[in-house]
Design a protein around this motif. Structure first.
Motif, PDB file in Angstrom:
ATOM      1  N   GLY A  26       0.803  -1.235   0.000  1.00  8.41           N
ATOM      2  CA  GLY A  26       0.000   0.000   0.000  1.00  8.41           C
ATOM      3  C   GLY A  26       0.822   1.265   0.000  1.00  8.41           C
ATOM      4  O   GLY A  26       1.585   1.535  -0.920  1.00  8.41           O
ATOM      5  N   ILE A  27       0.696   2.030   1.059  1.00  4.97           N
ATOM      6  CA  ILE A  27       1.420   3.287   1.222  1.00  4.97           C
ATOM      7  C   ILE A  27       2.615   3.033   2.136  1.00  4.97           C
ATOM      8  O   ILE A  27       2.522   2.267   3.096  1.00  4.97           O
ATOM      9  N   GLY A  28       3.722   3.690   1.845  1.00  6.32           N
ATOM     10  CA  GLY A  28       4.913   3.548   2.675  1.00  6.32           C
ATOM     11  C   GLY A  28       5.484   4.892   3.062  1.00  6.32           C
ATOM     12  O   GLY A  28       5.080   5.943   2.549  1.00  6.32           O
ATOM     13  N   LEU A  29       6.446   4.847   3.978  1.00  8.81           N
ATOM     14  CA  LEU A  29       7.145   6.035   4.459  1.00  8.81           C
ATOM     15  C   LEU A  29       8.527   6.059   3.820  1.00  8.81           C
ATOM     16  O   LEU A  29       9.240   5.058   3.867  1.00  8.81           O
ATOM     17  N   PHE A  30       8.908   7.183   3.233  1.00  9.95           N
ATOM     18  CA  PHE A  30      10.152   7.289   2.485  1.00  9.95           C
ATOM     19  C   PHE A  30      11.027   8.408   3.034  1.00  9.95           C
ATOM     20  O   PHE A  30      10.526   9.428   3.526  1.00  9.95           O
ATOM     21  N   ALA A  31      12.320   8.207   2.926  1.00 13.56           N
ATOM     22  CA  ALA A  31      13.289   9.198   3.394  1.00 13.56           C
ATOM     23  C   ALA A  31      13.275  10.403   2.469  1.00 13.56           C
ATOM     24  O   ALA A  31      13.472  10.273   1.259  1.00 13.56           O
ATOM     25  N   GLY A  32      13.069  11.583   3.030  1.00 16.76           N
ATOM     26  CA  GLY A  32      13.104  12.830   2.273  1.00 16.76           C
ATOM     27  C   GLY A  32      14.482  13.469   2.308  1.00 16.76           C
ATOM     28  O   GLY A  32      14.665  14.589   1.839  1.00 16.76           O
ATOM     29  N   GLN A  33      15.438  12.756   2.879  1.00 16.81           N
ATOM     30  CA  GLN A  33      16.823  13.217   2.990  1.00 16.81           C
ATOM     31  C   GLN A  33      17.687  11.981   3.203  1.00 16.81           C
ATOM     32  O   GLN A  33      17.182  10.909   3.537  1.00 16.81           O
ATOM     33  N   SER A  34      18.970  12.105   3.032  1.00 13.22           N
ATOM     34  CA  SER A  34      19.891  11.031   3.392  1.00 13.22           C
ATOM     35  C   SER A  34      19.912  10.939   4.917  1.00 13.22           C
ATOM     36  O   SER A  34      19.941  11.957   5.614  1.00 13.22           O
ATOM     37  N   ILE A  35      19.896   9.708   5.424  1.00 14.01           N
ATOM     38  CA  ILE A  35      19.856   9.491   6.872  1.00 14.01           C
ATOM     39  C   ILE A  35      21.054   8.620   7.250  1.00 14.01           C
ATOM     40  O   ILE A  35      21.099   7.446   6.890  1.00 14.01           O
ATOM     41  N   PRO A  36      22.020   9.160   7.973  1.00 17.47           N
ATOM     42  CA  PRO A  36      23.183   8.369   8.383  1.00 17.47           C
ATOM     43  C   PRO A  36      22.823   7.294   9.415  1.00 17.47           C
ATOM     44  O   PRO A  36      21.896   7.469  10.214  1.00 17.47           O
ATOM     45  N   LYS A  37      23.547   6.207   9.396  1.00 23.80           N
ATOM     46  CA  LYS A  37      23.381   5.127  10.369  1.00 23.80           C
ATOM     47  C   LYS A  37      23.442   5.717  11.781  1.00 23.80           C
ATOM     48  O   LYS A  37      24.260   6.580  12.083  1.00 23.80           O
ATOM     49  N   ALA A  54      18.139   4.604  12.540  1.00 22.31           N
ATOM     50  CA  ALA A  54      18.592   4.087  11.244  1.00 22.31           C
ATOM     51  C   ALA A  54      19.636   3.011  11.519  1.00 22.31           C
ATOM     52  O   ALA A  54      20.643   3.270  12.183  1.00 22.31           O
ATOM     53  N   LEU A  55      19.395   1.794  11.028  1.00 22.72           N
ATOM     54  CA  LEU A  55      20.318   0.680  11.265  1.00 22.72           C
ATOM     55  C   LEU A  55      21.505   0.705  10.315  1.00 22.72           C
ATOM     56  O   LEU A  55      22.494   0.013  10.542  1.00 22.72           O
ATOM     57  N   ARG A  56      21.368   1.471   9.259  1.00 26.02           N
ATOM     58  CA  ARG A  56      22.436   1.648   8.269  1.00 26.02           C
ATOM     59  C   ARG A  56      22.200   2.984   7.592  1.00 26.02           C
ATOM     60  O   ARG A  56      21.177   3.633   7.835  1.00 26.02           O
ATOM     61  N   ASP A  57      23.127   3.407   6.760  1.00 26.17           N
ATOM     62  CA  ASP A  57      22.900   4.624   5.981  1.00 26.17           C
ATOM     63  C   ASP A  57      21.691   4.396   5.074  1.00 26.17           C
ATOM     64  O   ASP A  57      21.577   3.338   4.435  1.00 26.17           O
ATOM     65  N   ILE A  58      20.801   5.371   5.025  1.00 25.62           N
ATOM     66  CA  ILE A  58      19.582   5.280   4.217  1.00 25.62           C
ATOM     67  C   ILE A  58      19.612   6.417   3.200  1.00 25.62           C
ATOM     68  O   ILE A  58      19.805   7.583   3.564  1.00 25.62           O
ATOM     69  N   GLU A 100      14.567   6.287  -0.328  1.00 25.53           N
ATOM     70  CA  GLU A 100      14.454   4.882   0.061  1.00 25.53           C
ATOM     71  C   GLU A 100      13.300   4.716   1.051  1.00 25.53           C
ATOM     72  O   GLU A 100      13.092   5.556   1.932  1.00 25.53           O
ATOM     73  N   GLU A 101      12.566   3.622   0.918  1.00 18.71           N
ATOM     74  CA  GLU A 101      11.480   3.363   1.857  1.00 18.71           C
ATOM     75  C   GLU A 101      12.054   2.996   3.222  1.00 18.71           C
ATOM     76  O   GLU A 101      12.990   2.204   3.332  1.00 18.71           O
ATOM     77  N   LEU A 102      11.488   3.586   4.281  1.00 16.21           N
ATOM     78  CA  LEU A 102      11.879   3.276   5.645  1.00 16.21           C
ATOM     79  C   LEU A 102      11.081   2.064   6.114  1.00 16.21           C
ATOM     80  O   LEU A 102       9.852   2.024   5.973  1.00 16.21           O
ATOM     81  N   THR A 103      11.784   1.075   6.667  1.00 13.62           N
ATOM     82  CA  THR A 103      11.138  -0.162   7.088  1.00 13.62           C
ATOM     83  C   THR A 103      11.604  -0.570   8.480  1.00 13.62           C
ATOM     84  O   THR A 103      12.657  -0.152   8.945  1.00 13.62           O
TER      85      THR A 103
END
Length: 130
Positions: A15-26, A97-101, A105-108
């Motif tokens: 369905g609908i997901g949540l996505f990173a609107g910026q780079s997110i460091p681990k 964030a478990l790793r660089d995102i 990218e979809e946040l899961t």
């Protein structure tokens, strides 16, 4: 409440997901429990709710230490993945964030490790599962 820039969009997962609107460091805090925007409901609270509210909670809340937590922002659109890029900190008050995102990218999260049993709500509400 979300602590990073995000947006919702169509998800290839569900369905609908949540996505990173910026780079997110681990290690970055992605979300934190912030009342009154984010809410906790006890089994007693839920038992008094009309069916339409229970249906909403069964879809968007998660079980944490005998309560249901409802994110008051778009964090509720974070989908499950067996290989998530986000996860709980040891106190379970924050999602990290478990790793660089990468931006876009979809946040899961892994729902199996993210939440507790819905047993305290047995007979009151049943969780919706994908």
């Amino acid at each position: 409440m979300l602590r990073v820039k995000t947006y919702i969009a169509q998800s290839g997962i569900h369905g609908i997901g949540l996505f990173a609107g910026q780079s997110i460091p681990k290690g970055t805090v992605v979300w934190g429990f912030d009342p009154p925007l984010d809410q906790r409901f006890t089994p007693e609270d839920v038992s008094k709710m009309p069916p339409v509210m229970k249906t909403f909670l069964s879809r968007y809340a998660y079980s944490d230490r005998g309560t249901l937590v409802l994110c008051g922002d778009h964090a509720r659109f974070m989908n499950h993945s067996p290989k998530p890029n986000c996860g709980n900190d040891p106190t379970r008050q924050y999602t990290l964030a478990l790793r660089d995102i990468a931006e876009g990218e979809e946040l899961t999260d892994d729902y199996v490790t993210m939440e507790d049993s819905w047993e305290p709500f047995a007979g009151i509400i049943e969780p919706e599962r994908m």
